[in-house]
Design a protein around this motif. Structure first.
Motif: not given
Lengths: 688, 430
Positions: B126-127, B148-154, B253-257, B381-390
Motif C-alpha cells: 500500500h506504500w 507494483m501497486t495496490l490499485t489499478i489507478e495507481e 487492505e494492504y495488498g491482493s493476497r 502495471h499490466r501484471t499488477a492489473s491482473i493481480c488486482h482484477c483477480s
C-alpha cells in the motif's frame, strides 16, 4: 455470549453469496440485521465473519442488473441513521456505501460528515469521493468551503481533486491564499488533477509568487496539466512548459518540462535539445541526451553527441554511448572511428567506443576495427574489436571483409579471414577455399580454421579431400566442423565415405569427430573398429565417451564379456555411469536397472564403487535400498554410507519421504565405519 | 597478428554481453577498477522488512553504489539498517567509522535530497505507489517491489509519472531475470509447443483474513504512518508483520493476497510468454463462481490461465500448447515435451527475448544508460492489473470483464469503483 457467537457464525456462513434478487425485503432486512449484530460485537476478532457476510450482500446488490440494490441501500441508510446502531456497524455500513451508494446515499453521508467521531467522518468522506452522482460533488464542494477542521478540509479538497470536479475550481482556489501550507499543497495537487483551463490558469498565474514547497507542488501540478493538454492542444501546453523549463524550478521539473516540450513540438526537437545540452543542470543534460533516442527524423544530434563525447561528464557519457549505439547512424560511426583513431582514449574509453561501433556497423567502423584487432598492442582493445567485428551489422561488411582477405598487411588479412568465420559469412566460402588452395601458409591455415567454424555438411566432403595428404590443419577444421554442423547425419555420411582412403593416424584422429556427431551410423562404424588391430583402442576410447543412450546396452554387453580387458571394462563402466547420470530420455527405473547391471558386471571393487554415487543420484526407493544393502559390505560399506547420505540430501520433502529419510539415516548411523559420515547423518537425523 | 584466439563461443558470449547495456565508460571507473566515489549511484533504501535484507546486502557490496539513506517507520529496523551500512562501508574503506548515511522516519525527506539518485522501495504494497511517485517527482529512479501497486489507478499514475519525469523504474518481479523463465517464454513465443491454450500457475494460499484483537502499539513504531492511506484498524502484530506465510500479506487492505504475492511473479511470466506486456486478459472468473474450480483469467484469443490447478508437472507454471508443454520453476527447473525443446537454441529469425541475468544489476544499468529495464513500469502495471482484477472478482464473487486497451472494467460500474481505493487523510497525495 459464547452461544450467541456460535449461532451468528452459522448464520453468517449461510448468508454468503446465497443472497439473491428473489429474496424478499423482510428476508434481506433480517439477514442484514443479523450480520450487523455480529459486526457490533465487542470482540473485534468475532466481527470478521459478519463483516464478510455484509460485504457479500453488498457484492450481490452491486452486480449489474441487480434488482435489490435500491432496497439494500435503503436498509443500509436506515441502519446508519438509527442512533441505536453500534459505531462499528455504522463504520462498516459506510464502507459498503463506498461501493454501492449513489445519489440516494448523499444526504446520509453529508449528515455523517457532522458526526463527532472522526473515523466516521473520514469514512463518509470516502463514500462521497467514490459516489458517482453529481449530488456527491455538490456536497463535497459545500463541505470543503465550510469545514472548520483542518484535516477534514484537506481530505475534502483531495476528494474533489480525485473526482476531477471542474465545478470545484473556484472553491479550491480560495484555499491557495490561506495560512495552512498542507491545505495549500493538497489544493494545488487537486487543481493539477482537475486540469481544466481555469484550474491551469490559476496555477500558472500563481507560479511566480509561490515559494518553497508551494512552488514545487505548483510546478508538478502544472506539468500534469500541460501533459494532458499536449495530447490535443500542444499550443496551450508549450507556454506552460516553457515557463517551467526556464523559470526557477527544480532540476527534475526542468528535465520533465524539456521532455514535454520535445513531445509537444517534435519539429523543434533538435534546437531544443541542442540548447538543453548546454544546461547547467546535469539532470537536464541527461534528459537532452536521452531525448536523442526518440528522434523521429534525420537529425544532426547523433553527430553532435559523437563530437561532444570526450567532454561529457561520466554519467552523461554513458547515456550518450548507449544512445549512439542504438542510433544506427553510419555517419556517426565515421565520427566515432575518427575519434578512436586519435589514440587519446584510455583502454576503457576505447572499449566503450568499440562496443558502439560494433552496434553501428558499416565499412567505416569495420575498417577501423580491423586495424585495431590486427595491429593494437592492447589486449583488451584487440578482444573488443574482434567481438565488435563479429557482431556488427551492415550488408556491406561481408563483401568488404572478403576483399580485405585479398590484399594488404598479412595480420589484417588473417584477422579478416577469422572474422568471416566468426560472422559465418557463407558468401565468403569460395574465397576461403581459394585461399586454402593457393594462399600463403598463414592465410591457408587461417582459412581452414575459419571454414571449420561455420561450414555446413555440404562443404565437409571438400574439407575431407585435404586429409588425403595428411593435412593436420584440415583435420582440425573437419573436427571443428563436426562440432558445429546442424545436419549431423549428413556430416557423418561425409566423414564415413571420406575415411576409406585415409592413413590410420588420420582415421584415428577422426574417431572423436564421429563421437561428436553421434547417431546410429557413426556408432556402428566406431563399434566395428573395436576389433581393428590398429584402431581398436582409439575406437574403445571414443565409444566409452559416447553421449547417446543407444550406447548403454552396448557398454553393458561389452563389460559383461569376460574377454574384455580390465582397462576397457573400466572405460565402459565409466561411460555407462555417465549416461545414467545424464539421464537423457531414461526414467528412474531404467537408470536403476542399468546401474545395478553395471555394478554386477564390474569385477573390481574400484569399478563397483563407480556406481555408488550413480545410485545415489538415481534417488529411487530401489536405488536407496540397494545402497542400504551395501552398508555392511567390507569393501564398499564406507562409500555406500556416504552415497546413502547424499541420496537423503537429494530426496524431496514431504511426510512420507521424511520417514524414509529417517530410516535411511538410522541405517547409515548403525553401519558406517566412518565417524564423519555418522556424525553428519546424526545431524541430518536431528534436523528431521 | 595479435590474436587472442577467441573461440566462436567466447566471442558470442562476449557479444551478448555487449548487447546488454554493460558499457562502463573509463572515466566512471577508478584506476583500481572501482568506481570513483563521486560517480557512484547514490541510493536510498526504504522499508527494512524481510525483502529489503537482500537488496541492502546487494547494494552494499556493489562498488558503483553508495547507500546514503535508510528509511523506516520502525525505529529499531532503521537503526539496524543504518548500523549495517556504516559497518560495511567502514570495513570497505578501512576506516573505523563511516558517517555518510542518514536515517529517516519520513520518506518524503529522503527523496527530496538533491544528492540522491535512486531509491529501493521495499515497503508493504500500500506504500509502493505513493513513495515511488514522490521519488520520481523528485527526479529519482526507482526499484519497487512487486506487485507494483495496490490499485489499478495507481499503476496508471506511476506510468504517467515515470514517462513525464523520464525516470527508470524496475519492478521486483525478478523471475524475468532468470534463465529458465526466459527460455520457457521463448519456447512459447516461438510456437515450439504450438498455440498455447491453457496455463496453470501455482500461487498457493494464505489463511483467511481476520480481525486480530487490539494490542498496544510497540514503542518506536509509527503505526499511523505504517497504515498510511489505508483505512484505520486497531493495531495487532499480525496485521503489520512481514511474513511470507501471512502477516500483512493476508489482508486485502494492504495488498491482493496471493494474487499480489505470487501472482505478481507468475502472471508476469505468463504475460511475457504470451507477448502481452502492454495488454492483458479480458475476463476474470473467481473460484467458486458457478462451480468454477479454479480462479481463471482469459485472454482475447481464448487462452486460459488457471490458478492452483494441480496438474502442473510439479512446477510453478505449466504451459499447455497444441503440440507440447513447457513447465518452469525457480531454481532453473525447466521441462518440456518434447524434451529436446529445453536444449534447442533460438534461431536467428526467431524471437529472442530481453535478457537480464541480474535483476537489480539490470536496473543499475538502466540508471546509467537510461534504457528501459526488463520489468519496467508498463510491464509492472499490466501484471499488477491482473493481480488486482483477480482480487476484485474474488471479493465481488462474480466475473469481471476487462478492456486491456482502455484499461477499464466493462459493464459493471460498481466493480469499476474498485479500480482505485479512497486514501485515508492525511496520506492522500499520490
Amino acid at each position: 455470549m459464547k452461544t450467541f457467537t456460535i449461532t451468528l457464525c452459522l448464520t453468517f456462513t449461510s448468508v454468503g453469496f446465497a443472497f439473491a434478487d428473489h429474496h424478499g425485503g423482510d428476508d434481506l432486512a433480517k439477514r442484514l440485521d443479523a450480520l450487523l449484530a455480529g459486526v457490533s460485537q465487542d470482540d473485534e476478532v468475532q466481527r470478521y465473519e459478519p463483516r464478510m457476510g455484509v460485504r457479500d450482500l453488498t457484492s450481490a446488490a452491486s452486480a449489474p442488473g441487480s434488482k435489490t440494490r435500491e432496497a439494500y441501500v435503503k436498509l443500509l441508510l436506515e441502519r446508519l441513521a438509527n442512533d441505536d446502531t453500534h459505531q462499528a456497524a455504522k463504520a462498516w455500513i459506510l464502507r459498503q456505501l463506498e461501493n454501492v451508494g449513489r445519489s440516494e446515499s448523499v444526504p446520509a453521508l453529508n449528515r455523517t460528515m457532522g458526526s463527532p467521531f472522526h473515523h466516521l467522518r473520514e469514512l463518509a468522506r470516502r463514500g462521497l469521493e467514490q459516489n458517482p452522482s453529481e449530488e456527491a460533488g455538490a456536497a463535497l464542494r459545500a463541505l470543503a468551503s465550510t469545514e472548520k477542521d483542518r484535516g477534514t478540509k484537506r481530505a475534502l479538497v483531495h476528494s474533489l481533486g480525485q473526482r476531477g470536479d471542474a465545478k470545484a475550481v473556484a472553491v479550491i482556489a480560495e484555499m491557495l491564499g490561506g495560512k495552512d501550507q498542507a491545505l495549500r499543497l493538497v489544493s494545488i495537487d487537486a487543481l493539477g488533477k482537475i486540469g481544466t483551463g481555469e484550474a491551469t490558469k490559476i496555477l500558472f498565474d500563481g507560479l511566480d509568487e509561490a515559494k518553497g514547497a508551494d512552488a514545487t507542488a505548483m510546478a508538478n501540478a502544472l506539468l500534469e496539466s500541460a501533459n494532458r493538454l499536449s495530447a490535443h492542444h500542444a499550443d496551450k501546453a508549450k507556454p506552460i512548459l516553457n515557463e517551467l523549463y526556464h523559470g526557477e524550478t527544480s532540476a527534475a521539473v526542468k528535465a520533465a518540462a524539456l521532455r514535454g516540450l520535445i513531445k509537444a513540438d517534435p519539429a523543434d526537437a533538435d534546437e531544443v535539445i541542442l540548447l538543453a545540452l548546454q544546461s547547467e543542470e546535469s539532470l537536464v543534460r541527461q534528459a537532452a541526451i536521452n531525448a536523442c533516442r526518440h528522434l523521429s527524423g534525420p537529425s544532426v544530434l547523433p553527430n553532435v553527441l559523437a563530437v561532444k563525447l570526450p567532454d561529457l561528464a561520466p554519467n552523461e557519457r554513458a547515456i550518450a554511448l548507449a544512445v549512439l549505439g542504438e542510433s544506427g547512424d553510419s555517419t556517426v560511426a565515421a565520427q566515432l572511428a575518427e575519434s578512436l583513431s586519435k589514440g587519446n582514449q584510455s583502454t576503457e574509453g576505447s572499449v566503450s567506443l568499440i562496443g558502439v561501433l560494433g552496434k553501428l556497423g558499416g565499412v567505416d567502423a569495420a575498417t577501423r576495427l580491423l586495424e585495431l584487432a590486427s595491429l593494437s598492442s592492447d589486449e583488451a582493445v584487440i578482444e573488443a574489436a574482434q567481438v565488435a567485428l563479429a557482431v556488427m551489422p551492415g550488408a556491406s561488411v561481408g563483401p568488404w571483409l572478403v576483399a580485405a582477405t585479398e590484399t594488404g598487411d598479412i595480420d589484417a588479412r588473417v584477422q579478416a579471414i577469422a572474422t568471416l568465420g566468426e560472422r559465418g559469412t557463407r558468401d565468403a566460402i569460395p574465397a576461403l577455399f581459394a585461399h586454402v588452395d593457393r594462399g600463403p601458409k598463414a592465410i591457408r591455415k587461417a582459412s581452414l580454421a575459419s571454414l571449420g567454424g561455420f561450414v555446413s555438411s555440404e562443404e565437409l566432403p571438400r574439407l575431407m579431400g585435404y586429409l588425403k595428404k595428411g593435412d593436420k590443419d584440415a583435420l582440425k577444421a573437419v573436427v571443428q566442423a563436426c562440432r558445429q554442423v546442424r545436419d549431423k547425419d549428413k556430416a557423418a555420411d561425409a566423414i564415413l565415405s571420406g575415411m576409406g582412403p585415409l592413413k590410420p593416424d588420420m582415421k584415428e584422429s577422426l574417431l572423436p569427430a564421429l563421437g561428436v556427431l553421434g547417431g546410429e551410423k557413426s556408432f556402428a562404424t566406431v563399434r566395428s573398429m573395436l576389433s581393428d588391430a590398429v584402431l581398436g583402442k582409439a575406437a574403445m576410447r571414443t565409444l566409452s565417451r559416447w553421449d547417446g543412450v543407444e550406447a548403454g546396452p552396448v557398454f553393458l554387453k561389452l563389460a559383461q564379456n569376460d574377454d574384455t580387458s580390465v582397462t576397457d571394462r573400466t572405460l565402459l563402466l565409466r561411460g555407462l555411469g555417465r549416461l545414467i547420470d545424464q539421464g537423457d530420455g531414461l526414467d528412474a527405473g531404467k537408470r536403476f536397472e542399468w546401474a545395478l547391471a553395471g555394478m554386477n558386471a564390474a569385477q573390481r571393487s574400484a569399478d563397483k564403487r563407480l556406481f555408488l554415487p550413480v545410485l545415489a543420484n538415481v534417488g529411487s526407493r530401489e536405488s536407496v535400498e540397494t545402497l542400504v544393502g551395501l552398508l555392511g559390505d567390507k569393501e564398499l560399506g564406507a562409500d555406500a554410507a556416504q552415497a546413502a547420505l547424499n541420496a537423503v540430501k537429494k530426496m524431496r520433502g514431504g511426510r512420507r519421504s521424511g520417514r524414509a529419510k529417517q530410516g535411511l539415516l538410522k541405517a547409515v548411523i548403525r553401519s558406517s565405519p566412518d565417524k564423519d559420515v555418522v556424525e553428519e547423518a546424526q545431524k541430518a537425523l536431528d534436523k528431521l | 597478428m595479435k590474436s587472442l584466439q577467441l573461440t566462436r563461443r567466447d566471442l558470442l558470449k562476449k557479444a551478448s554481453a555487449l548487447a546488454a547495456p554493460m558499457i562502463v565508460p573509463a572515466s566512471v571507473l577508478g584506476k583500481d577498477g572501482t568506481t570513483a566515489p563521486s560517480n557512484r549511484i547514490t541510493m536510498g533504501l526504504i522499508g527494512h522488512g524481510l525483502i529489503m535484507g537482500g537488496h541492502r546486502g546487494y547494494h552494499l557490496q556493489r562498488k558503483d553504489v553508495q547507500v546514503i539513506g535508510v528509511c523506516d517507520v520502525y525505529s529499531d529496523r532503521r537503526d539496524k539498517a543504518l548500523k549495517q551500512v556504516e559497518k560495511t562501508y567502514a570495513d570497505r574503506d578501512g576506516k573505523g567509522k563511516h558517517t555518510g548515511c542518514e536515517s529517516y522516519h519520513e520518506f518524503e525527506k529522503l527523496v527530496e535530497r538533491k544528492d540522491l539518485d535512486a531509491v529501493v522501495v521495499g515497503t508493504p504494497d500500500h506504500w509502493h505507489a505513493p513513495i515511488s511517485v514522490a521519488a520520481m517527482r523528485n527526479g529519482k529512479d526507482v526499484y519497487v517491489e512487486k506487485p507494483m501497486t495496490l490499485t489499478i489507478e495507481e499503476g496508471k499514475v506511476m506510468r504517467d509519472i515515470s514517462a513525464r519525469y523520464g525516470r527508470i523504474l524496475q519492478v521486483g518481479s525478478q523471475q524475468r531475470s532468470e534463465r529458465a523463465f526466459r527460455k520457457a517464454c521463448e519456447i512459447v513465443r516461438n510456437g515450439w509447443i504450438g498455440k498455447v491454450h491453457t496455463i496453470y500457475a501455482g500461487l498457493g494460499g494464505f489463511p483467511q483474513p481476520h480481525n486480530p484483537a487490539e494490542q498496544p502499539i510497540p514503542k518506536g513504531f509509527d503505526y499511523d504512518r505504517w497504515l498510511g492511506p489505508t483505512p484505520w484498524f486497531p493495531y495487532n502484530e499480525e496485521r503489520v508483520k512481514g511474513n511470507y506465510g501471512g502477516g500483512w500479506r493476508r489482508f486485502w487492505e494492504y495488498g491482493s493476497r496471493k494474487n499480489g504475492d505470487w501472482g505478481a511473479h507468475h502472471f508476469d511470466i505468463i504475460q511475457w510468454a504470451l507477448g502481452k506486456d502492454d495488454s492483458g486478459p479480458v475476463e476474470f472468473i473467481p473460484k467458486g463462481y458457478q462451480g468454477n474450480e479454479h480462479q481463471t483469467h482469459v485472454y482475447a484469443d481464448g487462452t486460459k490461465v488457471l490458478r492452483d490447478h494441480p496438474d502442473r508437472n510439479g512446477h510453478m507454471i505449466h504451459f499447455i500448447g497444441e503440440d507440447g508443454t513447457v513447465s518452469v520453476s525457480r531454481g532453473g527447473r525447466l521441462d518440456a515435451t518434447p524434451a529436446e525443446l529445453v536444449r534447442q537454441s533460438v534461431g536467428p529469425n526467431e524471437i529472442r527475448l530481453y535478457e537480464s541475468k541480474d535483476h537489480r544489476g539490470n536496473w543499475l544499468d538502466g540508471i546509467r544508460t537510461r534504457k528501459p529495464t526488463i520489468c519496467n513500469v508498463e510491464i509492472g502495471h499490466r501484471t499488477a492489473s491482473i493481480c488486482h482484477c483477480s482480487g476484485i472478482a474474488e471479493r465481488l464473487g462474480r466475473p469481471i470483464k476487462w478492456d486491456p486497451v482502455k484499461e477499464e472494467i466493462v459493464g459493471d460500474a460498481n466493480a469499476a469503483r474498485w479500480m482505485d481505493r479512497p486514501r485515508r487523510a492525511p496520506y492522500t497525495i499520490l
